[in-house]
Write a protein that holds these residues in place. Structure first.
Motif, PDB file in Angstrom:
ATOM      1  N   TYR A   1      -1.230   4.675  68.228  1.00 23.20           N
ATOM      2  CA  TYR A   1      -2.127   5.801  67.973  1.00 23.20           C
ATOM      3  C   TYR A   1      -1.807   6.414  66.613  1.00 23.20           C
ATOM      4  CZ  TYR A   1      -2.819   5.543  73.055  1.00 23.20           C
ATOM      5  OH  TYR A   1      -3.091   5.119  74.333  1.00 23.20           O
ATOM      6  N   ARG A   2      -2.833   6.986  65.977  1.00 21.76           N
ATOM      7  CA  ARG A   2      -2.633   7.720  64.726  1.00 21.76           C
ATOM      8  C   ARG A   2      -3.273   9.092  64.842  1.00 21.76           C
ATOM      9  NH1 ARG A   2      -4.909   6.871  58.570  1.00 21.76           N
ATOM     10  NH2 ARG A   2      -6.888   7.226  59.650  1.00 21.76           N
ATOM     11  N   LEU A   3      -2.499  10.115  64.499  1.00 24.58           N
ATOM     12  CA  LEU A   3      -2.957  11.495  64.576  1.00 24.58           C
ATOM     13  C   LEU A   3      -2.595  12.234  63.298  1.00 24.58           C
ATOM     14  CD1 LEU A   3      -1.664  12.376  68.176  1.00 24.58           C
ATOM     15  CD2 LEU A   3      -4.023  11.826  67.557  1.00 24.58           C
ATOM     16  N   ASN A   4      -3.277  13.353  63.053  1.00 19.39           N
ATOM     17  CA  ASN A   4      -2.782  14.314  62.084  1.00 19.39           C
ATOM     18  C   ASN A   4      -1.536  14.988  62.647  1.00 19.39           C
ATOM     19  OD1 ASN A   4      -4.948  13.981  60.125  1.00 19.39           O
ATOM     20  ND2 ASN A   4      -6.263  15.086  61.560  1.00 19.39           N
ATOM     21  N   ASP A   5      -0.786  15.662  61.799  1.00 20.12           N
ATOM     22  CA  ASP A   5       0.483  16.228  62.273  1.00 20.12           C
ATOM     23  C   ASP A   5       0.314  17.338  63.300  1.00 20.12           C
ATOM     24  OD1 ASP A   5      -0.429  18.248  60.606  1.00 20.12           O
ATOM     25  OD2 ASP A   5       1.343  18.286  59.311  1.00 20.12           O
ATOM     26  N   ASP A   6      -0.907  17.897  63.411  1.00 21.38           N
ATOM     27  CA  ASP A   6      -1.162  18.932  64.415  1.00 21.38           C
ATOM     28  C   ASP A   6      -1.772  18.365  65.698  1.00 21.38           C
ATOM     29  OD1 ASP A   6      -3.720  18.278  63.573  1.00 21.38           O
ATOM     30  OD2 ASP A   6      -4.303  20.319  63.027  1.00 21.38           O
ATOM     31  N   GLY A   7      -1.890  17.037  65.770  1.00 21.37           N
ATOM     32  CA  GLY A   7      -2.436  16.394  66.962  1.00 21.37           C
ATOM     33  C   GLY A   7      -3.926  16.121  66.896  1.00 21.37           C
ATOM     34  N   SER A   8      -4.598  16.621  65.882  1.00 23.73           N
ATOM     35  CA  SER A   8      -6.025  16.330  65.746  1.00 23.73           C
ATOM     36  C   SER A   8      -6.210  14.876  65.304  1.00 23.73           C
ATOM     37  CB  SER A   8      -6.679  17.290  64.746  1.00 23.73           C
ATOM     38  OG  SER A   8      -6.087  17.163  63.465  1.00 23.73           O
ATOM     39  N   ILE A   9      -7.428  14.376  65.483  1.00 27.53           N
ATOM     40  CA  ILE A   9      -7.711  12.962  65.211  1.00 27.53           C
ATOM     41  C   ILE A   9      -8.285  12.802  63.810  1.00 27.53           C
ATOM     42  CG2 ILE A   9      -9.110  10.978  65.916  1.00 27.53           C
ATOM     43  CD1 ILE A   9      -8.947  12.079  68.778  1.00 27.53           C
ATOM     44  N   PRO A  10      -7.686  11.972  62.980  1.00 26.26           N
ATOM     45  CA  PRO A  10      -8.232  11.741  61.640  1.00 26.26           C
ATOM     46  C   PRO A  10      -9.668  11.212  61.698  1.00 26.26           C
ATOM     47  CG  PRO A  10      -5.997  10.857  61.817  1.00 26.26           C
ATOM     48  CD  PRO A  10      -6.421  11.236  63.211  1.00 26.26           C
ATOM     49  N   LYS A  11     -10.496  11.702  60.826  1.00 27.10           N
ATOM     50  CA  LYS A  11     -11.902  11.313  60.845  1.00 27.10           C
ATOM     51  C   LYS A  11     -12.116   9.836  60.531  1.00 27.10           C
ATOM     52  CE  LYS A  11     -13.593  15.942  59.685  1.00 27.10           C
ATOM     53  NZ  LYS A  11     -14.338  16.775  58.694  1.00 27.10           N
ATOM     54  N   ASP A  12     -11.146   9.222  59.832  1.00 28.16           N
ATOM     55  CA  ASP A  12     -11.316   7.818  59.473  1.00 28.16           C
ATOM     56  C   ASP A  12     -10.585   6.876  60.429  1.00 28.16           C
ATOM     57  OD1 ASP A  12      -8.764   8.525  58.669  1.00 28.16           O
ATOM     58  OD2 ASP A  12      -8.833   7.356  56.804  1.00 28.16           O
ATOM     59  N   ASN A  13     -10.138   7.371  61.586  1.00 26.04           N
ATOM     60  CA  ASN A  13      -9.603   6.456  62.585  1.00 26.04           C
ATOM     61  C   ASN A  13     -10.659   5.415  62.957  1.00 26.04           C
ATOM     62  OD1 ASN A  13      -7.024   7.499  62.769  1.00 26.04           O
ATOM     63  ND2 ASN A  13      -7.130   7.955  64.950  1.00 26.04           N
TER      64      ASN A  13
ATOM     65  N   LYS B   1     -11.183   5.794  72.989  1.00 27.57           N
ATOM     66  CA  LYS B   1     -10.095   6.731  72.743  1.00 27.57           C
ATOM     67  C   LYS B   1      -9.912   6.785  71.226  1.00 27.57           C
ATOM     68  CE  LYS B   1      -8.941   7.200  77.175  1.00 27.57           C
ATOM     69  NZ  LYS B   1      -8.919   8.456  77.934  1.00 27.57           N
ATOM     70  N   GLU B   2     -10.381   7.877  70.626  1.00 26.77           N
ATOM     71  CA  GLU B   2     -10.488   7.928  69.178  1.00 26.77           C
ATOM     72  C   GLU B   2      -9.142   8.022  68.467  1.00 26.77           C
ATOM     73  OE1 GLU B   2     -13.228  11.128  68.455  1.00 26.77           O
ATOM     74  OE2 GLU B   2     -14.964   9.799  68.668  1.00 26.77           O
ATOM     75  N   ALA B   3      -8.077   8.313  69.197  1.00 24.66           N
ATOM     76  CA  ALA B   3      -6.743   8.350  68.588  1.00 24.66           C
ATOM     77  C   ALA B   3      -6.183   6.950  68.338  1.00 24.66           C
ATOM     78  CB  ALA B   3      -5.781   9.144  69.474  1.00 24.66           C
ATOM     79  N   ILE B   4      -6.790   5.922  68.947  1.00 25.15           N
ATOM     80  CA  ILE B   4      -6.277   4.559  68.806  1.00 25.15           C
ATOM     81  C   ILE B   4      -6.419   4.089  67.359  1.00 25.15           C
ATOM     82  CG2 ILE B   4      -6.643   2.141  69.453  1.00 25.15           C
ATOM     83  CD1 ILE B   4      -7.598   3.153  72.185  1.00 25.15           C
ATOM     84  N   TYR B   5      -5.340   3.493  66.837  1.00 20.66           N
ATOM     85  CA  TYR B   5      -5.363   2.894  65.507  1.00 20.66           C
ATOM     86  C   TYR B   5      -5.335   1.374  65.583  1.00 20.66           C
ATOM     87  CZ  TYR B   5      -4.610   2.686  60.471  1.00 20.66           C
ATOM     88  OH  TYR B   5      -4.757   2.453  59.121  1.00 20.66           O
ATOM     89  N   SER B   6      -4.562   0.825  66.529  1.00 24.01           N
ATOM     90  CA  SER B   6      -4.545  -0.620  66.778  1.00 24.01           C
ATOM     91  C   SER B   6      -4.346  -0.846  68.266  1.00 24.01           C
ATOM     92  CB  SER B   6      -3.459  -1.325  65.964  1.00 24.01           C
ATOM     93  OG  SER B   6      -2.168  -0.903  66.362  1.00 24.01           O
ATOM     94  N   TYR B   7      -4.656  -2.065  68.731  1.00 23.55           N
ATOM     95  CA  TYR B   7      -4.615  -2.327  70.171  1.00 23.55           C
ATOM     96  C   TYR B   7      -4.149  -3.751  70.426  1.00 23.55           C
ATOM     97  CZ  TYR B   7      -9.271  -4.487  69.558  1.00 23.55           C
ATOM     98  OH  TYR B   7     -10.327  -5.282  69.158  1.00 23.55           O
ATOM     99  N   GLY B   8      -4.055  -4.102  71.722  1.00 19.50           N
ATOM    100  CA  GLY B   8      -3.577  -5.434  72.077  1.00 19.50           C
ATOM    101  C   GLY B   8      -2.066  -5.561  72.019  1.00 19.50           C
TER     102      GLY B   8
ATOM    103  N   ILE C   1       1.086  -3.112  61.120  1.00 19.36           N
ATOM    104  CA  ILE C   1      -0.049  -2.453  61.779  1.00 19.36           C
ATOM    105  C   ILE C   1      -1.188  -2.214  60.786  1.00 19.36           C
ATOM    106  CG2 ILE C   1      -0.784  -0.410  63.046  1.00 19.36           C
ATOM    107  CD1 ILE C   1       1.084  -2.400  64.548  1.00 19.36           C
ATOM    108  N   LYS C   2      -2.369  -2.693  61.178  1.00 18.25           N
ATOM    109  CA  LYS C   2      -3.572  -2.552  60.359  1.00 18.25           C
ATOM    110  C   LYS C   2      -4.637  -1.785  61.141  1.00 18.25           C
ATOM    111  CE  LYS C   2      -2.725  -6.993  58.050  1.00 18.25           C
ATOM    112  NZ  LYS C   2      -3.267  -8.348  57.775  1.00 18.25           N
ATOM    113  N   LYS C   3      -5.444  -1.091  60.415  1.00 19.43           N
ATOM    114  CA  LYS C   3      -6.488  -0.243  60.991  1.00 19.43           C
ATOM    115  C   LYS C   3      -7.462  -1.052  61.835  1.00 19.43           C
ATOM    116  CE  LYS C   3     -10.131   2.965  59.452  1.00 19.43           C
ATOM    117  NZ  LYS C   3     -10.704   3.629  58.256  1.00 19.43           N
ATOM    118  N   GLY C   4      -7.572  -0.685  63.112  1.00 23.04           N
ATOM    119  CA  GLY C   4      -8.538  -1.304  64.014  1.00 23.04           C
ATOM    120  C   GLY C   4      -8.202  -2.709  64.453  1.00 23.04           C
TER     121      GLY C   4
END
Length: 372
Positions: A190-202, A211-218, A250-253
């Motif tokens: 998962y990738r988050l901003n430091d306050d726990g919000s979700i980056p818009k470019d996730n 689950k919009e916090a996901i950055y990579s899977y599998g 780790i790569k985006k998506g």
């Protein structure tokens, strides 16, 4: 082509294939160029380590205790949230905000029973440390739903150069359900901003049900996460099944394949997948067969270890040693044992003082001191 030429060609081909197979890199014996000093004992399962600005050390212990080690004395931090101490779950990793002086937040991952269902799941929180107690505790992300299964909580924390926070969560033993489904938690980075919000470019922001916090899977059970100090990329390692522990960048998506592809088999010797790679799935940069059960990872940047500098350290739970993986760019080119038979190495961290510290189950925190 005569028979001899054919055999020579076949031998050359098989040899060249073997050289490109990372599993064929031999593990070299330990070179006795360092000694080991116990910094703190009596910590059954030391999981995470983080240094405060005054040089003192915070250590998470799986059962739910957060230790503070200062000037050789060990105390317990108060007001630590209750953990779901079950199987592989408990109090897991810890990290300080990259700019702790201005943002004095401490980040922790733990197995928590908060939320829907019986049992627990991986949670990321942050808190402040005041007068030996955690305060201003905030839950930033909680994987759902809970389950009473005892395996594969992850979990590690890392920050990248842009200040984004990454944390890992294992697939909780539901490997045919969770890791390939971006609408479900677990088996993810998962990738988050430091306050726990979700980056818009996730990568999955705006996708229905994702689950919009996901950055990579599998992923299976990631217990190593670290920023490469040269490239800034986030590196990860994870437990495979019986064989096939992996190191990934780790790569985006990106999809890292579990359980569609694997270098291992199930613990009952049954086949999980006949495929080791597949189009659209990221290949690991390195894998171990047999599995070493990797836990913790650290890039060495310190001048205290000139022969290790620029390379990667990984702990082995199964074989009870620390492994040095020598790198050339993003390739592993050699392997070396460090601290042979020292015990189940749960974590390895390079401290601000430049020394390497390891957390060893049943022993505590051990400092690696180079011999002069």
């Amino acid at each position: 082509m005569n028979k001899i030429q054919f055999l020579l060609l076949a031998f050359f081909f098989s040899s060249s294939q073997a050289q490109t197979n990372p599993n064929d890199i031999p593990l070299q014996d330990e070179v006795k160029n360092c000694s080991f000093e116990t910094v703190a004992n009596g910590i059954p399962i030391p999981w995470g380590m983080a240094w405060l600005p005054d040089g003192s050390l915070l250590v998470t212990e799986k059962s739910g205790i957060l230790y503070h080690i200062k000037n050789g004395r060990k105390s317990q931090i108060k007001n630590v949230p209750e953990v779901y101490n079950h199987g592989q779950g408990g109090l897991l990793d810890i990290a300080l905000h990259p700019n702790y002086a201005k943002n004095p937040w401490i980040y922790l991952t733990l197995a928590s029973s908060e939320g829907e269902g019986k049992g627990g799941n991986t949670q990321l929180i942050r808190a402040k440390l005041q007068n030996g107690s955690l305060s201003a505790i905030e839950s930033l992300y909680k994987c759902a739903p809970n389950t009473t299964k005892g395996q594969h909580f992850g979990s590690r924390i890392a920050f990248d150069n842009a200040g984004y926070l990454y944390f890992s969560a294992g697939e909780r033993g539901d490997h045919f359900v969770n890791p390939q489904d971006i609408n479900r938690d677990n088996g993810k980075i998962y990738r988050l901003n430091d306050d726990g919000s979700i980056p818009k470019d996730n990568p999955f922001v705006g996708k229905t049900g994702a689950k919009e916090a996901i950055y990579s899977y599998g992923h299976r059970n990631p217990q190593g996460l670290a920023k490469n100090p040269v490239t800034g990329a986030i590196w990860e390692h994870e437990h495979g099944p019986k064989g096939g522990d992996e190191i990934n960048i780790i790569k985006k998506g990106a999809n890292y394949g579990w359980p569609i592809v694997t270098y291992g088999i199930d613990y009952d010797d049954s086949t999980i997948s006949t495929k080791k790679e597949k189009p659209g799935i990221e290949n690991p940069i390195y894998y171990w067969v047999p599995s070493i059960a990797p836990s913790g990872m650290a890039f060495v940047t310190s001048n205290r270890y000139p022969n290790w500098k620029g390379h990667l350290l990984v702990g082995s739970l199964k074989f009870q040693y620390l492994e040095l993986l020598k790198l050339k760019g993003n390739k592993v080119i050699a392997r070396q044992k460090i601290a042979t038979d020292i015990g189940r190495v749960r974590n390895v961290v390079q401290a601000p003082d430049g020394y390497i510290y390891i957390g060893v189950e049943g022993k505590g925190i051990i400092k690696i001191v180079p011999n002069k």
